[in-house]
Design a protein around this motif. Sequence first.
Motif, PDB file in Angstrom:
ATOM      1  N   MET A   1       0.838  -1.199   0.000  1.00  0.00           N
ATOM      2  CA  MET A   1       0.000   0.000   0.000  1.00  0.00           C
ATOM      3  C   MET A   1       0.873   1.248   0.000  1.00  0.00           C
ATOM      4  O   MET A   1       2.013   1.231   0.474  1.00  0.00           O
ATOM      5  N   ALA A   2       0.325   2.311  -0.565  1.00  0.00           N
ATOM      6  CA  ALA A   2       1.008   3.600  -0.530  1.00  0.00           C
ATOM      7  C   ALA A   2       0.627   4.320   0.764  1.00  0.00           C
ATOM      8  O   ALA A   2      -0.554   4.369   1.128  1.00  0.00           O
ATOM      9  N   TRP A   3       1.612   4.881   1.438  1.00  0.00           N
ATOM     10  CA  TRP A   3       1.387   5.597   2.694  1.00  0.00           C
ATOM     11  C   TRP A   3       1.592   7.086   2.440  1.00  0.00           C
ATOM     12  O   TRP A   3       2.645   7.502   1.957  1.00  0.00           O
ATOM     13  N   ILE A   4       0.596   7.865   2.718  1.00  0.00           N
ATOM     14  CA  ILE A   4       0.630   9.302   2.431  1.00  0.00           C
ATOM     15  C   ILE A   4       0.311  10.088   3.699  1.00  0.00           C
ATOM     16  O   ILE A   4      -0.709   9.846   4.350  1.00  0.00           O
ATOM     17  N   THR A   5       1.180  11.017   4.051  1.00  0.00           N
ATOM     18  CA  THR A   5       0.896  11.975   5.107  1.00  0.00           C
ATOM     19  C   THR A   5       0.407  13.257   4.453  1.00  0.00           C
ATOM     20  O   THR A   5       1.090  13.825   3.601  1.00  0.00           O
ATOM     21  N   CYS A   6      -0.795  13.676   4.827  1.00  0.00           N
ATOM     22  CA  CYS A   6      -1.429  14.821   4.178  1.00  0.00           C
ATOM     23  C   CYS A   6      -1.728  15.901   5.217  1.00  0.00           C
ATOM     24  O   CYS A   6      -2.516  15.694   6.144  1.00  0.00           O
ATOM     25  N   ASP A   7      -1.073  17.047   5.078  1.00  0.00           N
ATOM     26  CA  ASP A   7      -1.300  18.189   5.964  1.00  0.00           C
ATOM     27  C   ASP A   7      -2.074  19.263   5.214  1.00  0.00           C
ATOM     28  O   ASP A   7      -1.798  19.529   4.041  1.00  0.00           O
ATOM     29  N   PHE A   8      -3.018  19.895   5.890  1.00  0.00           N
ATOM     30  CA  PHE A   8      -3.852  20.906   5.235  1.00  0.00           C
ATOM     31  C   PHE A   8      -4.440  21.829   6.290  1.00  0.00           C
ATOM     32  O   PHE A   8      -4.375  21.562   7.496  1.00  0.00           O
ATOM     33  N   TYR A   9      -5.050  22.912   5.833  1.00  0.00           N
ATOM     34  CA  TYR A   9      -5.721  23.851   6.725  1.00  0.00           C
ATOM     35  C   TYR A   9      -7.212  23.546   6.731  1.00  0.00           C
ATOM     36  O   TYR A   9      -7.838  23.414   5.672  1.00  0.00           O
ATOM     37  N   SER A  10      -7.792  23.419   7.914  1.00  0.00           N
ATOM     38  CA  SER A  10      -9.220  23.162   8.044  1.00  0.00           C
ATOM     39  C   SER A  10      -9.964  24.470   8.280  1.00  0.00           C
ATOM     40  O   SER A  10      -9.703  25.187   9.260  1.00  0.00           O
ATOM     41  N   GLU A  11     -10.911  24.755   7.397  1.00  0.00           N
ATOM     42  CA  GLU A  11     -11.742  25.942   7.569  1.00  0.00           C
ATOM     43  C   GLU A  11     -12.660  25.790   8.786  1.00  0.00           C
ATOM     44  O   GLU A  11     -12.953  26.764   9.479  1.00  0.00           O
ATOM     45  N   THR A  12     -13.101  24.574   9.050  1.00  0.00           N
ATOM     46  CA  THR A  12     -13.986  24.339  10.191  1.00  0.00           C
ATOM     47  C   THR A  12     -13.255  24.532  11.512  1.00  0.00           C
ATOM     48  O   THR A  12     -13.760  25.183  12.430  1.00  0.00           O
ATOM     49  N   LEU A  13     -12.060  23.945  11.612  1.00  0.00           N
ATOM     50  CA  LEU A  13     -11.294  24.023  12.854  1.00  0.00           C
ATOM     51  C   LEU A  13     -10.540  25.340  12.996  1.00  0.00           C
ATOM     52  O   LEU A  13     -10.137  25.714  14.092  1.00  0.00           O
ATOM     53  N   GLU A  14     -10.330  26.011  11.861  1.00  0.00           N
ATOM     54  CA  GLU A  14      -9.529  27.235  11.802  1.00  0.00           C
ATOM     55  C   GLU A  14      -8.115  26.988  12.322  1.00  0.00           C
ATOM     56  O   GLU A  14      -7.541  27.787  13.059  1.00  0.00           O
ATOM     57  N   LEU A  15      -7.561  25.863  11.888  1.00  0.00           N
ATOM     58  CA  LEU A  15      -6.179  25.521  12.233  1.00  0.00           C
ATOM     59  C   LEU A  15      -5.663  24.478  11.246  1.00  0.00           C
ATOM     60  O   LEU A  15      -6.443  23.829  10.542  1.00  0.00           O
ATOM     61  N   SER A  16      -4.353  24.336  11.212  1.00  0.00           N
ATOM     62  CA  SER A  16      -3.733  23.318  10.374  1.00  0.00           C
ATOM     63  C   SER A  16      -3.849  21.960  11.060  1.00  0.00           C
ATOM     64  O   SER A  16      -3.678  21.848  12.283  1.00  0.00           O
ATOM     65  N   THR A  17      -4.136  20.950  10.282  1.00  0.00           N
ATOM     66  CA  THR A  17      -4.282  19.601  10.820  1.00  0.00           C
ATOM     67  C   THR A  17      -3.759  18.614   9.789  1.00  0.00           C
ATOM     68  O   THR A  17      -3.212  19.015   8.754  1.00  0.00           O
ATOM     69  N   GLY A  18      -3.917  17.325  10.048  1.00  0.00           N
ATOM     70  CA  GLY A  18      -3.398  16.347   9.102  1.00  0.00           C
ATOM     71  C   GLY A  18      -4.070  14.998   9.220  1.00  0.00           C
ATOM     72  O   GLY A  18      -4.752  14.703  10.212  1.00  0.00           O
TER      73      GLY A  18
END
Length: 253
Positions: A1-18
């Motif tokens: 399997m391919a393992w991907i770490t994805c970081d992004f900004y959440s508009e709902t949380l108003e913070l960066s998460t992953g």
Amino acid sequence: MAWITCDFYSETLELSTGIEVFLPQAKLMTSGSSSRLPVLYLLHGRGADQTEWMRRSSIERYAENKGIALVMPGVGRSYYMDMANGPSYFTFLSEELPQLVQSFFPVSRRREDTFVAGISMGGYGAFKLVLTYPERYAAGASLSGGLDLASRAAGRGFQEAEIRTLFGSVDRLEGSRDDLLYLASEFAAYQGEKPMLYQCCGTEDFLYKDNQTFRQCADSLGIHITYEEEPGGHEWGYWDRKIQRVLDWLPLP
């Protein structure tokens, strides 16, 4: 399997998460580009993060021949709820995250291809999702979940400061949309196709009583649950075994 770490900004949380994501390479390589993968959202326990399933279990090895995508979000100690004094994690998990995952990765948007499972706090989160939105999920699984939250909070299962942050007050929990026993009554009255439910807990687990309370409530409402118990505690040796059972139980194509 391919393992991907994805970081992004959440508009709902108003913070960066992953999120951590596993994608089955063989499925992608042999299927056409229009193929969309079934997806299992895996929820972590209290005090952990989105890496817990990868670090503590052999989930990648168990899932690699199932042709399913795994998505593991991080929600801190939020108990998968819209916190009284903090970010709206349940709205993030139920609304924003699926839309982002579907836009980032080749996963299905169909109800029949969408599943959720979790351990401990994540077992509560998994059942909260399927009981609240039965039209969105084909199956939900709780492994040693904290399923009687009102009793746990009233019985000093949380520190006072954490209660204020999460709930505001213990008194507001019972009969609210954060109370799985209340949500079960709404679920029982739902007229559409209901998701499959799986519940397990070790008989030596400190949450065993909570699981019995929820099971008895579901039985009284006529809700069918695939229920299993055997000797076991609140620990990863037990959950590593049971997640294999969950993967075999899921209604995968």
